[in-house]
Structure formats: structure tokens, C-alpha cells
Design an enzyme around this catalytic site. Sequence first.
Site, PDB file in Angstrom:
ATOM      1  N   SER A 119       0.832  -1.201   0.000  1.00  0.00           N
ATOM      2  CA  SER A 119       0.000   0.000   0.000  1.00  0.00           C
ATOM      3  C   SER A 119       0.868   1.252   0.000  1.00  0.00           C
ATOM      4  O   SER A 119       1.925   1.297   0.628  1.00  0.00           O
ATOM      5  CB  SER A 119      -0.904  -0.003   1.235  1.00  0.00           C
ATOM      6  N   THR A 167      -6.612   1.334  -6.145  1.00  0.00           N
ATOM      7  CA  THR A 167      -7.732   1.009  -5.264  1.00  0.00           C
ATOM      8  C   THR A 167      -8.679   2.195  -5.211  1.00  0.00           C
ATOM      9  O   THR A 167      -8.290   3.281  -4.763  1.00  0.00           O
ATOM     10  CB  THR A 167      -7.248   0.669  -3.848  1.00  0.00           C
ATOM     11  N   LYS A 274      -8.637  -2.365  -8.543  1.00  0.00           N
ATOM     12  CA  LYS A 274      -9.160  -3.130  -7.413  1.00  0.00           C
ATOM     13  C   LYS A 274     -10.458  -2.508  -6.918  1.00  0.00           C
ATOM     14  O   LYS A 274     -10.564  -1.297  -6.789  1.00  0.00           O
ATOM     15  CB  LYS A 274      -8.123  -3.147  -6.287  1.00  0.00           C
ATOM     16  N   HIS A 298     -13.401  -4.075  -0.452  1.00  0.00           N
ATOM     17  CA  HIS A 298     -12.502  -3.454   0.530  1.00  0.00           C
ATOM     18  C   HIS A 298     -12.579  -4.164   1.877  1.00  0.00           C
ATOM     19  O   HIS A 298     -12.504  -3.552   2.938  1.00  0.00           O
ATOM     20  CB  HIS A 298     -12.832  -1.966   0.690  1.00  0.00           C
ATOM     21  N   ARG A 333     -10.063 -17.500   4.037  1.00  0.00           N
ATOM     22  CA  ARG A 333      -9.458 -17.921   5.301  1.00  0.00           C
ATOM     23  C   ARG A 333      -8.808 -19.294   5.260  1.00  0.00           C
ATOM     24  O   ARG A 333      -8.167 -19.709   6.219  1.00  0.00           O
ATOM     25  CB  ARG A 333     -10.525 -17.926   6.419  1.00  0.00           C
TER      26      ARG A 333
END
Length: 421
Positions: A119, A167, A274, A298, A333
Site C-alpha cells: 500500500s 484502489t 481493485k 474493501h 481464510r
Amino acid sequence: MPGPAWLDNPWKQNPWFESVAVAQERARRRLPKPVYDALLAGSERGQTVADNEAAFRELGVAPHVVGQQAERTLATSVMGQAVSLPVIISPTGVQAVHPDGEVAVARAAAARGTAMGLSNFASKSVEEVVAANPATLFQMYWTGDRDVVVQRMQRAHAAGAQGLIATLDWSFSMGRDWGSPEIPDKVDLRTMVRMAPAVATKPRWLASFARSGAIPDLTVPNLAPTLADGTRGEAPTFFGAYSEWMTTAPATWQDVAWMGQTWREISGTPFMLKGICRVDDALRAVDVGVDAISVSNHGGNNLDGTPATIRVLNPIAEAVGDQVEVLLDGGVRRGSDVVKALALGARAVLIGRASLWGLGANGQAGVENVLDIFRSGIDSSLMGLGLSSIDELRPEHLLIPDGFHRALGMPAERADVSCPG
């Protein structure tokens, strides 16, 4: 042959964990409450955060009992980067849950043969992160004017970033029904005194920073301006950068087209958009020339009530998957979740919270642990399905309940195109 060091002391916790859920629990126990709460953040009631995970549980699989393949291939490529498994690190801001932050995550990703998303709100510089993992994809928000955007692109390219992620999927939905964690603007003496009660209960976390000789850094070095003499100016605080973001007019499709074209002219490497949740947005992204898209909400931090990304994935992949790379993030996950996403049209997935929990639980080794969990789960799923490669995954390998898919923004001329299940 000696065993793991932790076996020599039965009172010392085994640093290894067998699931992302255990990594999350270890991170919860290790981190100060405001720090841990920041990793859970989701907007409003958390409906989208919950659905991102719950939707995966609605999908079943159809295994074989005989004829499994002895060898299975998990490798693929994402935005020109060869990766050993279809899981890459999602860019997330200020990973100061550990002294090494994004550098530790980058090293872990490199050690496991995958790419690092960084980021521009990170706590470590793009130069440090690329040095730790050459397969780094730099992420930018639409902040500042075009000259500032170009300056930041040039810096990322000079550092060696291998792709750009834009993003745009956030509308500043900040209210949370359970309250927002306190995130200080900077860590000074006054802040340390105020937050001392929460930090004092987590001595191991505090000791890790003490050993590093640093304190949690909430500045964002990748937004430091380049001065006329070529040196770097002062990096803004997280909230200073946040203010720039909030006061920049939202991007248009023309801006996205300019961003992709400018990045490719500077670097010659791919450009990803994104935040796609709708078929019409995916089609428009193809029209303006993106190389890849990430189906993303997000992580549940945008508009609450947005469907889980796995629900909107297949209609989008059916519409544009033969023209651009389609990735997915949100609620992933376990390895079986990755397999379900690939079966519905994703090329790979990005993980955010899962890697941060690993980082919070055990630093670089914890992130490596998380990636190993995903690798093992993907491999086990392929074996059970009787497949030899992730490239063979198709919707027919899943049990998809009626009404599972959400085809948002489906153009009228495509409305008769049905998704499997």
C-alpha cells in the site's frame, strides 16, 4: 536429532499454528486491543464483513474417492509474476502490528514464492519492501493531482515495483456499530501515556518494539514528496495522508484510463483496478485498458450491505475473464476457499487480514505459517477433487445453491446469460 526449541520448555507456547483462525486468536492475545480491533475493522453493522466469510460456507465440493492424482500443481502467474501458489498478499495500510511491518510480510511472501502487494499508505518504504521481495506490486489510491500521482509512480518504478494496483473502492463509510478503535495521529509521549493501560497488558508486544529500538511508526513514507533537489520531504502521518485522500475529487473512468496508460509508459508493467463488484464496471474497466481486476469490497470497509465477493465473482469472470486477469479478495481464510474462488473464475486471491493475523501472532514466521496453511489446504482440496492442477478447477467441482450468485449491473443484452448453479 533435536526437536523444535519450544519443546525444551513445555510452558512456552508452540509458535506454529494449524489454521488462520488460530493465528487470529494468537494475534488477539498478543496485540493491544486498539491494534487488534483495527485489524477487524468493517463499516457499519459489519454485514459485508460477515457475508464475505459466510458465503464460502454455502459452497460445497464434490470429491472423488479413488483416482486422486499423486502430484498436484499449484503454480500460476499474476500480473506477469510467477507465483508458487494462487495466493498473493493484498496491500493494506500501516502494518505496524510488528516492528518489521511490511518488510516482514514481504520476506515471508518471497520465502514462499509469491508476490507482495504494498500500500502507498504502508509504514515501510517501497524501496525497503522491493529489496525484501522483488515481486512487489505497488498500490495507490487516487490522491493528489496528476503531477503528484506521476511522481509517486516514478518512485515506485525506480524502486523496482513490478505492477500497479489502483484502489478506488472506498466511499469513506467510517461508522461502525461497535465503535471505531482509537488510531493516534502519531506516537509521541502524550500518546504513549494515554495508551499505556492498553499496551501494558501486552508486554511481549511491547518488548518486540523495545528490542528493535523503535516505536510503532504511523507515518507513511511512500507519500513523502520528492523535492526539487531530488531529496525526500517529510512523510505525512497516516491521517495527513487520509486527509489528502478525502479532499481529492473522486476518480473518473477517464482518470483510470490515464492512470493505466501513464503507468505502462513509465514502467512497461501491468495495471490492476481493485474494487470491482459489478459486471458493468468490469466491462468498463476492460474498455479503459486495465490488465487485471480484483473483485473486492474493501474487506467489508466500503458500503455495508455489499454482497460477498465470492457471490459476485462468477458473473464478472464470465463477462471479462477471457480479456483480463480476474482476482478476488475478501473473506478468504483457508485453502478450500481459494479453490472455490478459482473454480468460479478467479486466477488467484489476495489475502489481507489473514496475513496481518500471522504477522501479529509471530512476525515473518507467522506470515509464512499462514501461507503454508493455504498451500496445504489448496493441495488437499485438489487431491480430494481428483485434480492435478489448479488450472482444471471449474464450477462443476462445486455444489452451488440456487440463487447464490449476485449479478450486479448486468447489462440487458447479457441478462439471459446464466451462471452455473
